[in-house]
Motif scaffolding. Structure first.
Motif, PDB file in Angstrom:
ATOM      1  N   UNK A  38       0.891  -1.204  -0.031  1.00  8.58           N
ATOM      2  CA  UNK A  38       0.062  -0.168   0.034  1.00  8.58           C
ATOM      3  C   UNK A  38       0.852   1.301   0.064  1.00  8.58           C
ATOM      4  N   UNK A  39       1.677   1.293  -1.071  1.00 11.04           N
ATOM      5  CA  UNK A  39       2.616   2.298  -1.247  1.00 11.04           C
ATOM      6  C   UNK A  39       1.929   4.006  -1.240  1.00 11.04           C
ATOM      7  N   UNK A  40       0.701   4.106  -1.707  1.00 11.36           N
ATOM      8  CA  UNK A  40       0.122   5.295  -1.594  1.00 11.36           C
ATOM      9  C   UNK A  40      -0.301   5.873  -0.490  1.00 11.36           C
ATOM     10  N   UNK A  41      -0.608   4.846   0.435  1.00 13.66           N
ATOM     11  CA  UNK A  41      -0.951   5.352   2.086  1.00 13.66           C
ATOM     12  C   UNK A  41       0.310   5.670   2.521  1.00 13.66           C
ATOM     13  N   UNK A  42       1.584   4.994   2.454  1.00 14.01           N
ATOM     14  CA  UNK A  42       2.589   5.293   3.104  1.00 14.01           C
ATOM     15  C   UNK A  42       3.167   6.442   2.835  1.00 14.01           C
ATOM     16  N   UNK A  43       3.162   6.613   1.506  1.00 11.05           N
ATOM     17  CA  UNK A  43       3.792   7.997   0.956  1.00 11.05           C
ATOM     18  C   UNK A  43       2.692   9.207   1.466  1.00 11.05           C
ATOM     19  N   UNK A  44       1.579   8.996   1.571  1.00 13.66           N
ATOM     20  CA  UNK A  44       0.804  10.202   2.079  1.00 13.66           C
ATOM     21  C   UNK A  44       0.853  10.493   3.443  1.00 13.66           C
ATOM     22  N   UNK A  45       1.134   9.452   4.347  1.00 11.72           N
ATOM     23  CA  UNK A  45       1.251   9.460   5.755  1.00 11.72           C
ATOM     24  C   UNK A  45       2.733   9.967   5.864  1.00 11.72           C
ATOM     25  N   UNK A  46       3.776   9.756   4.935  1.00 11.55           N
ATOM     26  CA  UNK A  46       5.218  10.166   5.233  1.00 11.55           C
ATOM     27  C   UNK A  46       5.327  11.611   4.878  1.00 11.55           C
ATOM     28  N   UNK A  47       4.567  12.134   4.146  1.00 10.77           N
ATOM     29  CA  UNK A  47       4.692  13.537   3.787  1.00 10.77           C
ATOM     30  C   UNK A  47       3.898  14.403   4.642  1.00 10.77           C
ATOM     31  N   UNK A  48       2.851  13.639   5.429  1.00  8.47           N
ATOM     32  CA  UNK A  48       2.006  14.462   6.297  1.00  8.47           C
ATOM     33  C   UNK A  48       2.861  14.599   7.504  1.00  8.47           C
ATOM     34  N   UNK A  49       3.656  13.728   7.897  1.00  6.74           N
ATOM     35  CA  UNK A  49       4.479  13.810   8.945  1.00  6.74           C
ATOM     36  C   UNK A  49       5.475  14.807   8.826  1.00  6.74           C
ATOM     37  N   UNK A  50       6.114  14.697   7.268  1.00  7.63           N
ATOM     38  CA  UNK A  50       7.135  15.532   6.971  1.00  7.63           C
ATOM     39  C   UNK A  50       6.602  16.950   7.240  1.00  7.63           C
ATOM     40  N   UNK A  51       5.383  17.067   6.546  1.00 13.44           N
ATOM     41  CA  UNK A  51       4.893  18.687   6.612  1.00 13.44           C
ATOM     42  C   UNK A  51       4.616  19.183   8.016  1.00 13.44           C
ATOM     43  N   UNK A  52       4.154  18.193   8.905  1.00  9.98           N
ATOM     44  CA  UNK A  52       3.940  18.699  10.438  1.00  9.98           C
ATOM     45  C   UNK A  52       5.150  18.919  11.002  1.00  9.98           C
ATOM     46  N   UNK A  53       6.186  18.202  10.692  1.00  9.34           N
ATOM     47  CA  UNK A  53       7.533  18.620  11.387  1.00  9.34           C
ATOM     48  C   UNK A  53       8.170  19.958  10.870  1.00  9.34           C
ATOM     49  N   UNK A  54       8.146  20.118   9.438  1.00  6.09           N
ATOM     50  CA  UNK A  54       8.634  21.385   9.281  1.00  6.09           C
ATOM     51  C   UNK A  54       7.929  22.428   9.643  1.00  6.09           C
ATOM     52  N   UNK A  55       6.497  22.138  10.042  1.00  2.00           N
ATOM     53  CA  UNK A  55       5.615  23.266  10.709  1.00  2.00           C
ATOM     54  C   UNK A  55       5.699  23.435  12.206  1.00  2.00           C
ATOM     55  N   UNK A  56       6.776  22.757  12.739  1.00  2.00           N
ATOM     56  CA  UNK A  56       7.064  22.955  14.115  1.00  2.00           C
ATOM     57  C   UNK A  56       6.430  21.851  14.920  1.00  2.00           C
ATOM     58  N   UNK A  57       5.640  20.697  14.628  1.00  2.00           N
ATOM     59  CA  UNK A  57       4.837  19.871  15.499  1.00  2.00           C
ATOM     60  C   UNK A  57       6.004  18.739  16.028  1.00  2.00           C
ATOM     61  N   UNK A  58       5.658  18.294  17.044  1.00  2.00           N
ATOM     62  CA  UNK A  58       6.837  17.508  17.667  1.00  2.00           C
ATOM     63  C   UNK A  58       6.194  16.062  17.160  1.00  2.00           C
TER      64      UNK A  58
END
Length: 361
Positions: free
Chosen positions: A274-294
């Motif tokens: 389920x590569x698409x789900x993994x990719x979406x979640x990874x970018x969601x985490x990346x964006x959150x971290x770049x926005x300052x989330x822990x």
């Protein structure tokens, strides 16, 4: 008596990822032995001054065999309005920390066993030295003179990371003592820049995460890096309290290494199903971290954002680190065969081979 006179390229900072230049002259005197005179080259320099980098210069000269261990070190700044400039004797404590003692021109001449004519001409007046400086400056950074500065947040983040870095020597000491998986986990969570240093590509553009949720469990460490396409590095670690390869006629990998490889193989299987789900979640985490989330113990490299496209495919790599090397030559072939016999490949590293990849000291 002067022995040598050259422009020296030396590493800057704990991570040794930047380079500086200075002039080095070595002298021999019967009463003082070999002395290294380190001259700051002023406006020709790249990086920091010799005062801010003297311990790195000294260590690099020793490692490259350019001075003996008992060589004295004298710091020198040229001054256009003074006779010879200023001199300071540099001493190094048990941990390598420097201290300075001012010297008069006469003391310097006596220590170096030379006369004042050595300092009548500045570095800038030597065509040979200036040509070497320009060659090295261009090799370090062909745009060194361009009017471009890094953003302050990048500079500040880099300095924050370097100030909190755990040394390679400390990690090696723990590994040599046969540390358990938990002990190594604790150390690496204190300084995740270890993983960014090895796997960040481009350099300094990375996010390191710990205990990243995946399928029915967690990955010990994950690195997000890359340009355009994001690269995700999955890392499972084991302790250093066993040998990578069993000492028997079969010479198989330790069961702990095979266990870790099995764990990561199952995680990769879940990703590819389920590569698409993994990719979406990874970018969601990346964006959150770049926005300052822990998130997941996130640790950002110096660059505040990864220049990756969330709509593009991602690349998955995986690494298992564990055990100690017994026979590097035979084990390297075994590790190579294992990696190339897997699809997708899984890289196997002992702690000995992995530590060698670190640039920091």
């Amino acid at each position: 008596m002067k022995l040598s006179d050259f422009i020296f390229q030396f590493p800057i900072g704990i991570a040794h990822t930047r380079q500086g230049l200075c002039r080095v002259r070595t002298f021999f005197a019967p009463q003082s032995g070999v002395t290294a005179l380190l001259t700051d080259i002023g406006e020709f320099a790249v990086g920091s001054s010799i005062t801010n980098s003297v311990e790195h210069i000294h260590q690099a000269l020793l490692l490259r065999g350019m001075i003996p261990p008992d060589a004295r070190v004298v710091e020198h700044y040229e001054r256009p309005d003074s006779d010879g400039g200023s001199f300071s004797r540099v001493s190094f404590g048990p941990t390598g920390d420097p201290s300075w003692t001012r010297m008069s021109m006469q003391d310097a001449l006596s220590t170096l066993s030379c006369d004042s004519s050595e300092f009548k001409s500045s570095t800038a007046m030597s065509l040979r030295l200036v040509a070497e400086i320009e060659r090295l400056r261009n090799a370090i950074d062909p745009f060194a003179d361009a009017p471009w500065l890094e953003e302050p947040e990048i500079v500040n983040r880099r300095e924050t990371i370097e100030s909190g870095m755990i040394s390679k020597a400390m990690l090696s000491q723990l590994v040599n003592a046969g540390a358990t998986e938990r002990q190594l986990q604790e150390l690496l969570k204190q300084d995740p820049s270890f993983f960014g240093e090895v796997y960040g590509d481009p350099h300094e553009e990375y996010i390191v995460l710990a205990e990243y949720p995946l399928a029915d469990g967690f990955i010990d460490f994950v690195v997000f890096t890359g340009r355009s396409r994001m690269e995700v590095v999955l890392i499972e670690i084991k302790g250093a309290d066993f040998f990578l390869v069993n000492d028997d006629s079969y010479a198989e990998f330790s069961h702990k290494v095979n266990q870790a490889a099995g764990q990561i193989r199952r995680r990769i299987g879940a990703i590819y199903r389920d590569m698409s789900t993994f990719r979406r979640y990874a970018h969601k985490v990346r964006h959150a971290v770049e926005s300052g989330a822990a998130r997941h113990g996130a640790f950002m490299g110096p660059h505040p954002k990864l220049l990756v496209d969330p709509d593009k495919d991602i690349e998955i790599r995986s690494v298992v680190i564990g055990g100690r090397t017994r026979d590097d030559f035979s084990e390297s072939k075994k590790r190579h065969d294992f990696e190339h016999g897997m699809s997708p490949p899984i890289r196997i590293e002992s702690w000995d081979t992995w530590i060698r990849k670190l640039q920091r000291q």
